[in-house]
Enzyme design. Sequence first.
Site, PDB file in Angstrom:
ATOM      1  N   ASP A  32     -32.255 -66.463 -95.822  1.00 24.78           N
ATOM      2  CA  ASP A  32     -32.859 -66.018 -94.561  1.00 24.78           C
ATOM      3  C   ASP A  32     -33.873 -67.071 -94.091  1.00 24.78           C
ATOM      4  OD1 ASP A  32     -33.174 -62.969 -93.136  1.00 24.78           O
ATOM      5  OD2 ASP A  32     -34.722 -64.458 -92.705  1.00 24.78           O
ATOM      6  N   ILE A  33     -33.876 -67.319 -92.779  1.00 23.65           N
ATOM      7  CA  ILE A  33     -34.767 -68.349 -92.214  1.00 23.65           C
ATOM      8  C   ILE A  33     -36.245 -67.927 -92.278  1.00 23.65           C
ATOM      9  CG2 ILE A  33     -34.772 -67.614 -89.776  1.00 23.65           C
ATOM     10  CD1 ILE A  33     -34.147 -70.531 -89.035  1.00 23.65           C
ATOM     11  N   ASN A  88     -29.421 -53.227 -91.437  1.00 28.04           N
ATOM     12  CA  ASN A  88     -29.955 -52.516 -90.272  1.00 28.04           C
ATOM     13  C   ASN A  88     -28.910 -52.390 -89.168  1.00 28.04           C
ATOM     14  OD1 ASN A  88     -32.506 -52.544 -91.568  1.00 28.04           O
ATOM     15  ND2 ASN A  88     -32.931 -54.586 -90.766  1.00 28.04           N
ATOM     16  N   GLN A  95     -32.622 -53.749 -86.386  1.00 27.58           N
ATOM     17  CA  GLN A  95     -31.655 -54.842 -86.254  1.00 27.58           C
ATOM     18  C   GLN A  95     -32.097 -55.777 -85.136  1.00 27.58           C
ATOM     19  OE1 GLN A  95     -27.551 -53.659 -85.440  1.00 27.58           O
ATOM     20  NE2 GLN A  95     -26.777 -55.683 -85.979  1.00 27.58           N
ATOM     21  N   HIS A 101     -24.835 -58.018 -90.938  1.00 26.34           N
ATOM     22  CA  HIS A 101     -25.280 -58.766 -92.116  1.00 26.34           C
ATOM     23  C   HIS A 101     -25.994 -57.817 -93.058  1.00 26.34           C
ATOM     24  CE1 HIS A 101     -28.332 -58.866 -88.981  1.00 26.34           C
ATOM     25  NE2 HIS A 101     -29.216 -58.785 -89.961  1.00 26.34           N
ATOM     26  N   HIS A 103     -28.892 -57.567 -96.091  1.00 22.33           N
ATOM     27  CA  HIS A 103     -30.012 -58.278 -96.712  1.00 22.33           C
ATOM     28  C   HIS A 103     -29.991 -58.088 -98.233  1.00 22.33           C
ATOM     29  CE1 HIS A 103     -32.389 -59.001 -92.959  1.00 22.33           C
ATOM     30  NE2 HIS A 103     -31.728 -57.940 -92.546  1.00 22.33           N
TER      31      HIS A 103
HETATM   32  P1  5GP Z   1     -32.058 -57.962 -88.891  1.00 24.29           P
HETATM   33  O1  5GP Z   1     -33.473 -57.758 -88.406  1.00 24.29           O
HETATM   34  O2  5GP Z   1     -31.105 -58.069 -87.722  1.00 24.29           O
HETATM   35  O3  5GP Z   1     -31.614 -56.992 -89.921  1.00 24.29           O
HETATM   36  O4  5GP Z   1     -32.075 -59.332 -89.650  1.00 24.29           O
HETATM   37  C1  5GP Z   1     -31.917 -60.560 -89.045  1.00 24.29           C
HETATM   38  C2  5GP Z   1     -32.363 -61.577 -90.076  1.00 24.29           C
HETATM   39  O5  5GP Z   1     -31.765 -62.812 -89.769  1.00 24.29           O
HETATM   40  C3  5GP Z   1     -33.868 -61.790 -90.097  1.00 24.29           C
HETATM   41  O6  5GP Z   1     -34.346 -61.574 -91.423  1.00 24.29           O
HETATM   42  C4  5GP Z   1     -34.038 -63.234 -89.621  1.00 24.29           C
HETATM   43  O7  5GP Z   1     -35.091 -63.884 -90.277  1.00 24.29           O
HETATM   44  C5  5GP Z   1     -32.691 -63.839 -89.967  1.00 24.29           C
HETATM   45  N1  5GP Z   1     -32.278 -64.926 -89.075  1.00 24.29           N
HETATM   46  C6  5GP Z   1     -32.271 -64.893 -87.717  1.00 24.29           C
HETATM   47  N2  5GP Z   1     -31.764 -66.048 -87.232  1.00 24.29           N
HETATM   48  C7  5GP Z   1     -31.438 -66.809 -88.308  1.00 24.29           C
HETATM   49  C8  5GP Z   1     -30.862 -68.114 -88.442  1.00 24.29           C
HETATM   50  O8  5GP Z   1     -30.554 -68.814 -87.483  1.00 24.29           O
HETATM   51  N3  5GP Z   1     -30.654 -68.573 -89.725  1.00 24.29           N
HETATM   52  C9  5GP Z   1     -30.974 -67.824 -90.813  1.00 24.29           C
HETATM   53  N4  5GP Z   1     -30.727 -68.360 -92.021  1.00 24.29           N
HETATM   54  N5  5GP Z   1     -31.517 -66.587 -90.711  1.00 24.29           N
HETATM   55  C10 5GP Z   1     -31.745 -66.097 -89.483  1.00 24.29           C
END
Ligand code: 5GP
Length: 138
Positions: A32-33, A88, A95, A101, A103
Amino acid sequence: MTDSNCIFCKIANGEIPSKTLYEDDSFRVILDISPASKGHAIILVKNHAENIYNLSDEDAGKIYVVAKKVAIAMQKVLKCDGMNILQNNGEAAGQTVFHLHMHVIPRYNGDKVQIKWTPQDAAEQISEEVAKEIRETI
Ligand code: 5GP
Ligand code: ZN
């Protein structure tokens, strides 16, 4: 099937390079970034699905097997004390990227990760009538 406007489609399918921990025909696992903890990874499905509601049964069946592989490897290498696996669906659920995706979040005693809710009164629970409706809808 991929969506040309979706960044996770591009990462999952290798159009945008990423530090990949695992890849097979259906998934790519990357770090994760903005990690919640050391080793926080996300499992990206290669076939675009916005969320669990439109994920294929095949990918739904396989994603937890990948989560298990990654979790076991992380536990061995990082010696973490626990592991959260979560996913999420929808803005209300947190989300932010609308490509499915999962986690994988290694946990360490005393870390700063917060995944918790305030338990509500059981009276707020759904009625038997609604439970019946859900049962009949599954
Ligand atoms: P969500 O909040 O949708 O469940 O999670 C999205 C996740 O993707 C977040 O933890 C965010 O840090 C990660 N993320 C968003 N954009 C990128 C990206 O371009 N590269 C990577 N490696 N992670 C990302
Ligand atoms: Zn996508």
